[in-house]
Write a protein that holds these residues in place. Structure first.
Motif, PDB file in Angstrom:
ATOM      1  N   GLY A   1      64.861  79.656 -30.861  1.00 18.10           N
ATOM      2  CA  GLY A   1      66.240  79.445 -30.450  1.00 18.10           C
ATOM      3  C   GLY A   1      66.645  77.984 -30.384  1.00 18.10           C
ATOM      4  O   GLY A   1      65.843  77.079 -30.610  1.00 18.10           O
ATOM      5  N   SER A   2      67.915  77.773 -30.023  1.00 24.50           N
ATOM      6  CA  SER A   2      68.483  76.423 -30.075  1.00 24.50           C
ATOM      7  C   SER A   2      67.971  75.520 -28.966  1.00 24.50           C
ATOM      8  O   SER A   2      67.757  74.324 -29.181  1.00 24.50           O
ATOM      9  CB  SER A   2      70.008  76.501 -30.013  1.00 24.50           C
ATOM     10  N   THR A   3      67.765  76.069 -27.761  1.00 25.06           N
ATOM     11  CA  THR A   3      67.293  75.223 -26.667  1.00 25.06           C
ATOM     12  C   THR A   3      65.873  74.716 -26.919  1.00 25.06           C
ATOM     13  O   THR A   3      65.611  73.513 -26.789  1.00 25.06           O
ATOM     14  CB  THR A   3      67.372  75.944 -25.320  1.00 25.06           C
ATOM     15  N   PRO A   4      64.922  75.579 -27.312  1.00 26.54           N
ATOM     16  CA  PRO A   4      63.608  75.047 -27.664  1.00 26.54           C
ATOM     17  C   PRO A   4      63.653  74.025 -28.800  1.00 26.54           C
ATOM     18  O   PRO A   4      62.918  73.039 -28.776  1.00 26.54           O
ATOM     19  CB  PRO A   4      62.821  76.299 -28.061  1.00 26.54           C
TER      20      PRO A   4
ATOM     21  N   GLN B   1      63.296  81.190 -40.574  1.00 28.31           N
ATOM     22  CA  GLN B   1      63.402  82.050 -39.403  1.00 28.31           C
ATOM     23  C   GLN B   1      62.138  82.062 -38.545  1.00 28.31           C
ATOM     24  O   GLN B   1      62.112  82.693 -37.484  1.00 28.31           O
ATOM     25  CB  GLN B   1      63.720  83.480 -39.830  1.00 28.31           C
ATOM     26  N   SER B   2      61.103  81.371 -38.972  1.00 30.25           N
ATOM     27  CA  SER B   2      59.836  81.364 -38.248  1.00 30.25           C
ATOM     28  C   SER B   2      59.932  80.511 -36.989  1.00 30.25           C
ATOM     29  O   SER B   2      60.258  79.319 -37.048  1.00 30.25           O
ATOM     30  CB  SER B   2      58.724  80.825 -39.142  1.00 30.25           C
ATOM     31  N   ASN B   3      59.617  81.107 -35.833  1.00 34.71           N
ATOM     32  CA  ASN B   3      59.599  80.338 -34.589  1.00 34.71           C
ATOM     33  C   ASN B   3      58.528  79.261 -34.629  1.00 34.71           C
ATOM     34  O   ASN B   3      58.748  78.124 -34.192  1.00 34.71           O
ATOM     35  CB  ASN B   3      59.358  81.273 -33.396  1.00 34.71           C
ATOM     36  N   TYR B   4      57.356  79.616 -35.154  1.00 34.09           N
ATOM     37  CA  TYR B   4      56.301  78.618 -35.292  1.00 34.09           C
ATOM     38  C   TYR B   4      56.730  77.502 -36.239  1.00 34.09           C
ATOM     39  O   TYR B   4      56.519  76.318 -35.957  1.00 34.09           O
ATOM     40  CB  TYR B   4      55.009  79.262 -35.807  1.00 34.09           C
ATOM     41  N   GLY B   5      57.330  77.874 -37.365  1.00 33.50           N
ATOM     42  CA  GLY B   5      57.758  76.876 -38.340  1.00 33.50           C
ATOM     43  C   GLY B   5      58.736  75.876 -37.748  1.00 33.50           C
ATOM     44  O   GLY B   5      58.684  74.678 -38.044  1.00 33.50           O
ATOM     45  N   GLN B   6      59.625  76.367 -36.892  1.00 32.19           N
ATOM     46  CA  GLN B   6      60.586  75.497 -36.211  1.00 32.19           C
ATOM     47  C   GLN B   6      59.852  74.481 -35.338  1.00 32.19           C
ATOM     48  O   GLN B   6      60.145  73.273 -35.383  1.00 32.19           O
ATOM     49  CB  GLN B   6      61.513  76.359 -35.348  1.00 32.19           C
ATOM     50  N   ALA B   7      58.895  74.950 -34.540  1.00 35.17           N
ATOM     51  CA  ALA B   7      58.161  74.051 -33.655  1.00 35.17           C
ATOM     52  C   ALA B   7      57.312  73.050 -34.443  1.00 35.17           C
ATOM     53  O   ALA B   7      57.202  71.879 -34.059  1.00 35.17           O
ATOM     54  CB  ALA B   7      57.280  74.865 -32.713  1.00 35.17           C
ATOM     55  N   LYS B   8      56.715  73.505 -35.528  1.00 34.24           N
ATOM     56  CA  LYS B   8      55.882  72.613 -36.348  1.00 34.24           C
ATOM     57  C   LYS B   8      56.705  71.479 -36.940  1.00 34.24           C
ATOM     58  O   LYS B   8      56.320  70.305 -36.859  1.00 34.24           O
ATOM     59  CB  LYS B   8      55.216  73.406 -37.462  1.00 34.24           C
ATOM     60  N   ALA B   9      57.850  71.829 -37.530  1.00 36.46           N
ATOM     61  CA  ALA B   9      58.665  70.817 -38.198  1.00 36.46           C
ATOM     62  C   ALA B   9      59.258  69.813 -37.215  1.00 36.46           C
ATOM     63  O   ALA B   9      59.351  68.621 -37.509  1.00 36.46           O
ATOM     64  CB  ALA B   9      59.780  71.500 -38.992  1.00 36.46           C
TER      65      ALA B   9
ATOM     66  N   ILE C   1      55.623  80.720 -19.169  1.00 38.84           N
ATOM     67  CA  ILE C   1      56.249  81.406 -20.290  1.00 38.84           C
ATOM     68  C   ILE C   1      57.734  81.057 -20.315  1.00 38.84           C
ATOM     69  O   ILE C   1      58.456  81.295 -19.338  1.00 38.84           O
ATOM     70  CB  ILE C   1      56.070  82.933 -20.208  1.00 38.84           C
ATOM     71  N   LEU C   2      58.173  80.472 -21.418  1.00 37.14           N
ATOM     72  CA  LEU C   2      59.588  80.172 -21.635  1.00 37.14           C
ATOM     73  C   LEU C   2      60.214  81.316 -22.417  1.00 37.14           C
ATOM     74  O   LEU C   2      59.685  81.735 -23.443  1.00 37.14           O
ATOM     75  CB  LEU C   2      59.752  78.866 -22.419  1.00 37.14           C
TER      76      LEU C   2
ATOM     77  N   ILE D   1      57.587  82.102 -15.061  1.00 42.68           N
ATOM     78  CA  ILE D   1      58.480  82.529 -16.144  1.00 42.68           C
ATOM     79  C   ILE D   1      59.798  81.780 -15.987  1.00 42.68           C
ATOM     80  O   ILE D   1      60.403  81.795 -14.909  1.00 42.68           O
ATOM     81  CB  ILE D   1      58.757  84.039 -16.104  1.00 42.68           C
ATOM     82  N   THR D   2      60.228  81.116 -17.049  1.00 40.66           N
ATOM     83  CA  THR D   2      61.503  80.400 -17.026  1.00 40.66           C
ATOM     84  C   THR D   2      62.401  80.938 -18.132  1.00 40.66           C
ATOM     85  O   THR D   2      62.074  80.833 -19.308  1.00 40.66           O
ATOM     86  CB  THR D   2      61.310  78.885 -17.226  1.00 40.66           C
ATOM     87  N   TYR D   3      63.518  81.520 -17.727  1.00 35.62           N
ATOM     88  CA  TYR D   3      64.532  81.957 -18.686  1.00 35.62           C
ATOM     89  C   TYR D   3      65.475  80.780 -18.968  1.00 35.62           C
ATOM     90  O   TYR D   3      65.996  80.158 -18.038  1.00 35.62           O
ATOM     91  CB  TYR D   3      65.330  83.132 -18.133  1.00 35.62           C
ATOM     92  N   LEU D   4      65.687  80.502 -20.244  1.00 31.66           N
ATOM     93  CA  LEU D   4      66.607  79.444 -20.664  1.00 31.66           C
ATOM     94  C   LEU D   4      67.859  80.116 -21.219  1.00 31.66           C
ATOM     95  O   LEU D   4      67.807  80.739 -22.280  1.00 31.66           O
ATOM     96  CB  LEU D   4      65.962  78.569 -21.732  1.00 31.66           C
ATOM     97  N   VAL D   5      68.971  79.999 -20.499  1.00 29.34           N
ATOM     98  CA  VAL D   5      70.184  80.716 -20.887  1.00 29.34           C
ATOM     99  C   VAL D   5      71.352  79.732 -20.880  1.00 29.34           C
ATOM    100  O   VAL D   5      71.753  79.232 -19.821  1.00 29.34           O
ATOM    101  CB  VAL D   5      70.465  81.891 -19.929  1.00 29.34           C
ATOM    102  N   LEU D   6      71.888  79.474 -22.058  1.00 28.43           N
ATOM    103  CA  LEU D   6      72.949  78.482 -22.204  1.00 28.43           C
ATOM    104  C   LEU D   6      74.148  79.078 -22.922  1.00 28.43           C
ATOM    105  O   LEU D   6      73.998  79.947 -23.782  1.00 28.43           O
ATOM    106  CB  LEU D   6      72.443  77.275 -22.985  1.00 28.43           C
ATOM    107  N   GLY D   7      75.342  78.632 -22.570  1.00 28.38           N
ATOM    108  CA  GLY D   7      76.544  79.006 -23.297  1.00 28.38           C
ATOM    109  C   GLY D   7      77.362  80.097 -22.632  1.00 28.38           C
ATOM    110  O   GLY D   7      76.836  80.976 -21.952  1.00 28.38           O
ATOM    111  N   ALA D   8      78.666  80.031 -22.866  1.00 32.27           N
ATOM    112  CA  ALA D   8      79.608  80.963 -22.238  1.00 32.27           C
ATOM    113  C   ALA D   8      79.395  82.408 -22.669  1.00 32.27           C
ATOM    114  O   ALA D   8      79.717  83.337 -21.917  1.00 32.27           O
ATOM    115  CB  ALA D   8      81.039  80.519 -22.558  1.00 32.27           C
TER     116      ALA D   8
END
Length: 237
Positions: free
Chosen positions: A37-40, A77-85, A134-135, A186-193
């Motif tokens: 997601g965008s926040t991570p 679309q890979s979550n891992y790929g996003q973190a790696k890059a 856990i995020l 556990i931390t929920y990250l929730v942003l936006g209207a």
């Protein structure tokens, strides 16, 4: 709800970065589960381009994922790929500290392998791997990880499962509620209207836990907290 409201996503990211630094100074392996997601992605970019890139002791941090789409790691679309890059390619972290879900492999076999790796590497409490942190994100439908409304098995004792997105039917491998609820934090990250109406329901209606996995999935003995920006929190009393 145990929630903290921040003025902006940048303030959320700064708080998360400071937590990571504190965890890295504990002098032991710390197991952290990331979300997509965008926040991570903002967090990863911030960590890579700030003093945290060198002040965090990355050798103590082990990174896992809450879920992964069944795509190759090079796929956008890979979550891992996003973190790696955005992060891993820019810091000094041991390769063995990155525990990705292999989205390119056959999903049923990967769920088994992923569960076995968690059991082998992460210290257990109550015979279940206990993550330090856990995020999680939350969709506008109240889903978290790949635990979707109406198709989440809260009773299973498995720790990894296969899920299909209810609209696209895309297959994912996900942590189960059973595993997530055993975390120390556990931390929920929730942003936006767009998330505000669901958050209002979760905060005010006990029945929301039955409808929304994000409301249902809480730490059994640890901390469950919500990091919100002012837009997401605007309908909360």
């Amino acid at each position: 709800m145990n929630y903290q409201v921040f003025d902006s996503s940048a303030d959320v990211v700064a708080a998360l970065a400071e937590s990571l630094k504190e965890y890295s100074q504990q002098g032991r392996p710390v197991h952290i589960s990331l979300s997509g997601g965008s926040t991570p992605s903002q967090l990863f970019s911030f960590l890579a381009s700030s003093d945290y890139a060198t002040s965090i002791d990355w050798s103590n941090l082990h990174f896992w994922w809450g879920d992964e789409r069944c795509v190759a790691p090079e796929d956008e679309q890979s979550n891992y790929g996003q973190a790696k890059a955005l992060l891993f390619d820019h810091i000094q972290i041991p390769a063995e500290n990155i525990h990705r879900i292999r989205g390119e492999d056959f999903a049923a076999m990967e769920a088994i392998r992923f569960a076995e790796e968690m059991r082998e590497v992460i210290p257990a409490e109550n015979d279940v791997p206990a993550f330090d942190w856990i995020l999680l994100g939350m969709g506008t439908d109240g889903h978290t990880a790949s635990l979707f409304p109406g198709q989440t098995d809260y009773e299973t004792t498995e720790i990894a499962a296969i899920a299909a997105h209810p609209e696209s039917r895309q297959i994912r491998v996900t942590k189960t509620a059973h595993l997530i609820q055993n975390a120390k934090r556990i931390t929920y990250l929730v942003l936006g209207a767009s998330k505000a109406p669901v958050l209002k329901e979760i905060a005010e209606q006990a029945t929301a836990a039955k409808a929304y996995p994000a409301a249902h999935v809480k730490a059994n003995a640890g901390i469950t907290e919500w990091y919100l920006d002012s837009e997401a929190a605007k309908e909360l009393a």
